[in-house]
Design an enzyme around this catalytic site. Structure first.
Site, PDB file in Angstrom:
ATOM      1  N   ARG A  71      -6.566   1.710  17.729  1.00  0.00           N
ATOM      2  CA  ARG A  71      -6.177   0.287  17.768  1.00  0.00           C
ATOM      3  C   ARG A  71      -5.718  -0.144  19.154  1.00  0.00           C
ATOM      4  O   ARG A  71      -5.792  -1.328  19.488  1.00  0.00           O
ATOM      5  CB  ARG A  71      -5.075   0.011  16.738  1.00  0.00           C
ATOM      6  CG  ARG A  71      -5.587   0.044  15.336  1.00  0.00           C
ATOM      7  CD  ARG A  71      -4.530  -0.306  14.310  1.00  0.00           C
ATOM      8  NE  ARG A  71      -5.122  -0.213  12.977  1.00  0.00           N
ATOM      9  CZ  ARG A  71      -4.435  -0.037  11.855  1.00  0.00           C
ATOM     10  NH1 ARG A  71      -3.113   0.059  11.893  1.00  0.00           N
ATOM     11  NH2 ARG A  71      -5.057   0.024  10.699  1.00  0.00           N
ATOM     12  N   ARG A 102      -7.391  -3.426   9.435  1.00  0.00           N
ATOM     13  CA  ARG A 102      -6.456  -4.342  10.092  1.00  0.00           C
ATOM     14  C   ARG A 102      -7.044  -4.940  11.374  1.00  0.00           C
ATOM     15  O   ARG A 102      -6.686  -6.055  11.759  1.00  0.00           O
ATOM     16  CB  ARG A 102      -5.130  -3.642  10.359  1.00  0.00           C
ATOM     17  CG  ARG A 102      -4.446  -3.205   9.060  1.00  0.00           C
ATOM     18  CD  ARG A 102      -2.988  -2.923   9.250  1.00  0.00           C
ATOM     19  NE  ARG A 102      -2.510  -1.946   8.284  1.00  0.00           N
ATOM     20  CZ  ARG A 102      -2.189  -2.212   7.022  1.00  0.00           C
ATOM     21  NH1 ARG A 102      -2.295  -3.439   6.568  1.00  0.00           N
ATOM     22  NH2 ARG A 102      -1.754  -1.252   6.222  1.00  0.00           N
ATOM     23  N   SER A 119       6.951   9.163  12.208  1.00  0.00           N
ATOM     24  CA  SER A 119       5.897   8.980  11.208  1.00  0.00           C
ATOM     25  C   SER A 119       6.450   9.149   9.798  1.00  0.00           C
ATOM     26  O   SER A 119       6.926  10.225   9.425  1.00  0.00           O
ATOM     27  CB  SER A 119       4.768   9.993  11.440  1.00  0.00           C
ATOM     28  OG  SER A 119       3.926  10.032  10.308  1.00  0.00           O
ATOM     29  N   ARG A 153      -8.959  11.783  12.228  1.00  0.00           N
ATOM     30  CA  ARG A 153      -7.519  11.611  12.477  1.00  0.00           C
ATOM     31  C   ARG A 153      -6.786  12.953  12.492  1.00  0.00           C
ATOM     32  O   ARG A 153      -7.134  13.882  11.782  1.00  0.00           O
ATOM     33  CB  ARG A 153      -6.918  10.664  11.423  1.00  0.00           C
ATOM     34  CG  ARG A 153      -7.556   9.285  11.522  1.00  0.00           C
ATOM     35  CD  ARG A 153      -6.972   8.308  10.542  1.00  0.00           C
ATOM     36  NE  ARG A 153      -5.587   7.990  10.849  1.00  0.00           N
ATOM     37  CZ  ARG A 153      -4.822   7.215  10.090  1.00  0.00           C
ATOM     38  NH1 ARG A 153      -5.317   6.710   8.971  1.00  0.00           N
ATOM     39  NH2 ARG A 153      -3.585   6.969  10.427  1.00  0.00           N
ATOM     40  N   ASP A 177       1.818  -1.146  11.819  1.00  0.00           N
ATOM     41  CA  ASP A 177       0.488  -1.627  11.394  1.00  0.00           C
ATOM     42  C   ASP A 177       0.234  -3.079  11.784  1.00  0.00           C
ATOM     43  O   ASP A 177      -0.857  -3.598  11.555  1.00  0.00           O
ATOM     44  CB  ASP A 177       0.349  -1.484   9.871  1.00  0.00           C
ATOM     45  CG  ASP A 177       0.305  -0.017   9.441  1.00  0.00           C
ATOM     46  OD1 ASP A 177      -0.115   0.835  10.249  1.00  0.00           O
ATOM     47  OD2 ASP A 177       0.708   0.269   8.292  1.00  0.00           O
ATOM     48  N   GLN A 206       4.617   9.135   7.254  1.00  0.00           N
ATOM     49  CA  GLN A 206       3.693  10.010   6.526  1.00  0.00           C
ATOM     50  C   GLN A 206       4.105  11.464   6.675  1.00  0.00           C
ATOM     51  O   GLN A 206       4.076  12.232   5.707  1.00  0.00           O
ATOM     52  CB  GLN A 206       2.260   9.800   7.022  1.00  0.00           C
ATOM     53  CG  GLN A 206       1.713   8.430   6.646  1.00  0.00           C
ATOM     54  CD  GLN A 206       0.289   8.216   7.114  1.00  0.00           C
ATOM     55  OE1 GLN A 206      -0.295   9.082   7.780  1.00  0.00           O
ATOM     56  NE2 GLN A 206      -0.278   7.072   6.789  1.00  0.00           N
ATOM     57  N   LYS A 260       0.833  -1.208   0.000  1.00  0.00           N
ATOM     58  CA  LYS A 260       0.000   0.000   0.000  1.00  0.00           C
ATOM     59  C   LYS A 260       0.869   1.260   0.000  1.00  0.00           C
ATOM     60  O   LYS A 260       0.612   2.191  -0.774  1.00  0.00           O
ATOM     61  CB  LYS A 260      -0.940  -0.023   1.223  1.00  0.00           C
ATOM     62  CG  LYS A 260      -1.833   1.194   1.360  1.00  0.00           C
ATOM     63  CD  LYS A 260      -3.059   0.892   2.203  1.00  0.00           C
ATOM     64  CE  LYS A 260      -2.756   0.801   3.685  1.00  0.00           C
ATOM     65  NZ  LYS A 260      -2.438   2.110   4.310  1.00  0.00           N
ATOM     66  N   SER A 261       1.875   1.288   0.834  1.00  0.00           N
ATOM     67  CA  SER A 261       2.729   2.486   0.919  1.00  0.00           C
ATOM     68  C   SER A 261       3.412   2.760  -0.418  1.00  0.00           C
ATOM     69  O   SER A 261       3.462   3.907  -0.888  1.00  0.00           O
ATOM     70  CB  SER A 261       3.808   2.283   1.991  1.00  0.00           C
ATOM     71  OG  SER A 261       3.240   2.193   3.261  1.00  0.00           O
ATOM     72  N   LYS A 301      -4.593   5.638  14.611  1.00  0.00           N
ATOM     73  CA  LYS A 301      -4.616   4.949  13.309  1.00  0.00           C
ATOM     74  C   LYS A 301      -6.053   4.968  12.775  1.00  0.00           C
ATOM     75  O   LYS A 301      -6.866   5.768  13.199  1.00  0.00           O
ATOM     76  CB  LYS A 301      -4.062   3.534  13.468  1.00  0.00           C
ATOM     77  CG  LYS A 301      -2.567   3.515  13.779  1.00  0.00           C
ATOM     78  CD  LYS A 301      -1.775   4.091  12.635  1.00  0.00           C
ATOM     79  CE  LYS A 301      -0.292   4.173  12.912  1.00  0.00           C
ATOM     80  NZ  LYS A 301       0.429   4.876  11.846  1.00  0.00           N
TER      81      LYS A 301
HETATM   82  C1  S3P Z   1       2.536   4.754   6.166  1.00  0.00           C
HETATM   83  C2  S3P Z   1       3.063   5.079   7.378  1.00  0.00           C
HETATM   84  C3  S3P Z   1       2.485   4.644   8.657  1.00  0.00           C
HETATM   85  C4  S3P Z   1       1.514   3.493   8.484  1.00  0.00           C
HETATM   86  C5  S3P Z   1       0.591   3.691   7.331  1.00  0.00           C
HETATM   87  C6  S3P Z   1       1.367   3.856   6.039  1.00  0.00           C
HETATM   88  C7  S3P Z   1       3.163   5.275   4.940  1.00  0.00           C
HETATM   89  O1  S3P Z   1       1.776   5.733   9.233  1.00  0.00           O
HETATM   90  O2  S3P Z   1       0.767   3.296   9.664  1.00  0.00           O
HETATM   91  O3  S3P Z   1      -0.281   2.571   7.190  1.00  0.00           O
HETATM   92  O4  S3P Z   1       2.858   4.767   3.838  1.00  0.00           O
HETATM   93  O5  S3P Z   1       3.999   6.194   5.051  1.00  0.00           O
HETATM   94  P1  S3P Z   1       2.548   6.841  10.151  1.00  0.00           P
HETATM   95  O6  S3P Z   1       3.522   7.510   9.289  1.00  0.00           O
HETATM   96  O7  S3P Z   1       1.456   7.776  10.590  1.00  0.00           O
HETATM   97  O8  S3P Z   1       3.143   6.073  11.272  1.00  0.00           O
END
Ligand code: S3P
Length: 451
Positions: free
Chosen positions: A364, A408, A180, A135, A333, A182, A34-35, A360
């Site tokens: 969770r 999840r 993070s 969120r 995750d 993200q 996914k990422s 999340k």
């Molecule tokens: C992700 C980073 C993670 C993860 C998410 C995907 C990404 O989140 O939980 O499912 O693709 O960069 P965080 O960066 O908020 O930890």
């Protein structure tokens, strides 16, 4: 006025239950990461020319990113064979979307795109489903404001939220206050259309797919790691990204579900081909091995600048372990399904430093505690740690778990139902499609009984 309901069958919950299976056997390819899928679409949409992406996760989350990139001017097409062709607009070329960008359940899509919009002379409005709208976005608003972008959101920066990008940004140096990927990626993506060097400092390393894939697309990124583990990423702005052919590895976070089920059902042996084994994503498998899991990495190779292997998983007697907080980003995750494994293991497992689990797709932290307790497992919280006291066999099961729009949580408890004495039901499994379309048939094809 008509009082008839306008609810369509698509809006109705889809319950499911897992019953104990005999054993799992066979080979199954879990969907693309996914990422990496989000990033491949975004970077293809920013390149000059035509990129081809194979193995893309065609889950709801990623399809939202595809729609958003189209709304900002890129061309993305899927062939019948499942190959995605993306014609990019070039760095700085994103057009203002004519409508609200509905990112559905996708935190990654929303936060990374805010980074891109922040340094384009456009305004975009983001929304999402009830989960995404709850969120926290302040974590990206803070650094992106330093590029001169303006934000108007609800309390805590929650969605719906409008971003007005800055046409003349100057580079930022930002130290991540939370581990993070993200947030790191949102800052780096804002840096793409900013002259000069944007720097992100991360005290604890997080997944590095942005760095790896952007390098493949021709960006200039330098990473240095200090003796104390602090990682510094420097991105030189306004590169010309060249198109790329990307083969997305299978998602280690999705492989986790059949892998844990196979470990827990005596006599099982499964093969999961082509799974990404990036060390910054592989903490669950490291932890399972410490618990005594028999997981072999076969045919190790590289794809999309990422290490990949076929995972052979054989049923194993697991014992409890102490999972250090520093490992959390590499398996963030995977705690719901690790908690399921821990509930079946012999002895106690302490999972440390889980504060991030509260923000999340659902809370969770609470969902693991309440779900496991409802299934008869001994579980407790200690500050930001969760302790699971395994009895050396699966807990009884026999509960219905509320998924709360969290894929999840739904899949982790369906794994528990696959090994527990009594079935485990989920009130609504539609969220599973965000990351793992085909989860139920894939599991049943290996011998599970979910329906
Ligand atoms: C992700 C980073 C993670 C993860 C998410 C995907 C990404 O989140 O939980 O499912 O693709 O960069 P965080 O960066 O908020 O930890």
């Amino acid at each position: 006025m008509s009082t008839e309901s306008t609810t369509s069958s698509r809006d109705l919950p889809l319950p499911a239950a897992a019953r104990r299976a005999a054993r799992l056997a066979g080979s199954a390819r879990v969907p693309g990461d996914k990422s990496i899928s989000h990033r491949a679409l975004m970077f293809g949409a920013l390149a000059v020319g035509e990129s081809r992406i194979t193995g893309l996760l065609e889950g709801e989350d990623v399809l939202r990113t595809a729609a958003a990139m189209r709304a900002m001017g890129a061309s993305l097409e899927r062939s019948d064979a499942g190959v995605w062709t993306v014609r990019g607009v070039g760095i700085g070329g994103l057009a203002e979307p004519a409508d609200v960008l509905d990112m559905g359940n996708a935190g990654t899509g929303a936060r990374l795109l805010m980074g891109l919009v922040a340094t384009h002379p456009i305004t975009a409005v983001f929304t999402g489903d009830a989960s995404l709208r709850s969120r926290p976005m302040a974590r990206v608003i803070a650094p992106l404001s330093q590029f001169g972008a303006e934000f108007l959101g609800r309390e805590g920066g929650r969605l719906p939220l409008a971003v007005r990008g800055n046409a003349a940004p100057t580079p930022v140096t930002y130290t991540l206050p939370v581990a993070s990927a993200q947030v790191k990626s949102a800052v780096l993506l804002a840096g793409l259309n900013t002259p000069g060097v944007t720097t992100v400092i991360e005290p604890v390393a997080t997944r590095d797919h942005t760095e790896r894939l952007l390098t493949g697309f021709g960006a200039d990124i330098a990473v240095s790691i200090a003796a104390d583990g602090v990682r510094t990423v420097r991105l030189t702005g306004q590169p010309e990204l060249r198109p790329c052919d990307v083969m997305v590895p299978a998602d280690a976070s999705s492989a986790a579900f059949p892998a844990v089920a196979a470990l827990l059902l005596p006599g099982s042996e499964i093969l999961l081909p082509g799974v990404g084994t990036n060390p910054l994503r592989f903490g669950l498998f490291q932890t399972l091995r410490e618990m005594g899991a028999d997981i072999a990495l076969e045919n190790q190779r590289a794809a999309a600048g990422e290490p990949v292997a076929d995972l052979r998983v054989r049923a194993s007697a697991l014992k409890g372990v102490d999972v250090p907080a520093a490992r959390a980003p590499s398996m963030i995750d995977e705690y719901p399904v690790l908690a399921v494994a821990a509930a079946c293991a012999e002895g106690s497992t302490r999972m440390r430093g889980l504060a991030e689990l509260r923000v999340k797709e659902s809370d969770r932290f609470t969902a693991i505690l309440s779900g496991l307790a409802a299934c008869g497992a001994a579980v407790e919280a200690d500050g930001d740690d969760i302790l699971v006291h395994g009895a050396g066999r699966p807990p009884a099961g026999g509960a219905t778990i509320a998924a709360n729009l969290d894929h999840r949580i739904a899949m982790a408890f369906l794994v528990l139902g696959t090994v527990s004495e009594k079935p485990v039901a989920i009130d609504d499994i539609r969220s599973v499609d965000t990351s793992f379309p085909g989860f139920v048939p894939l599991m049943n094809g290996l011998g599970a009984d979910i329906g």
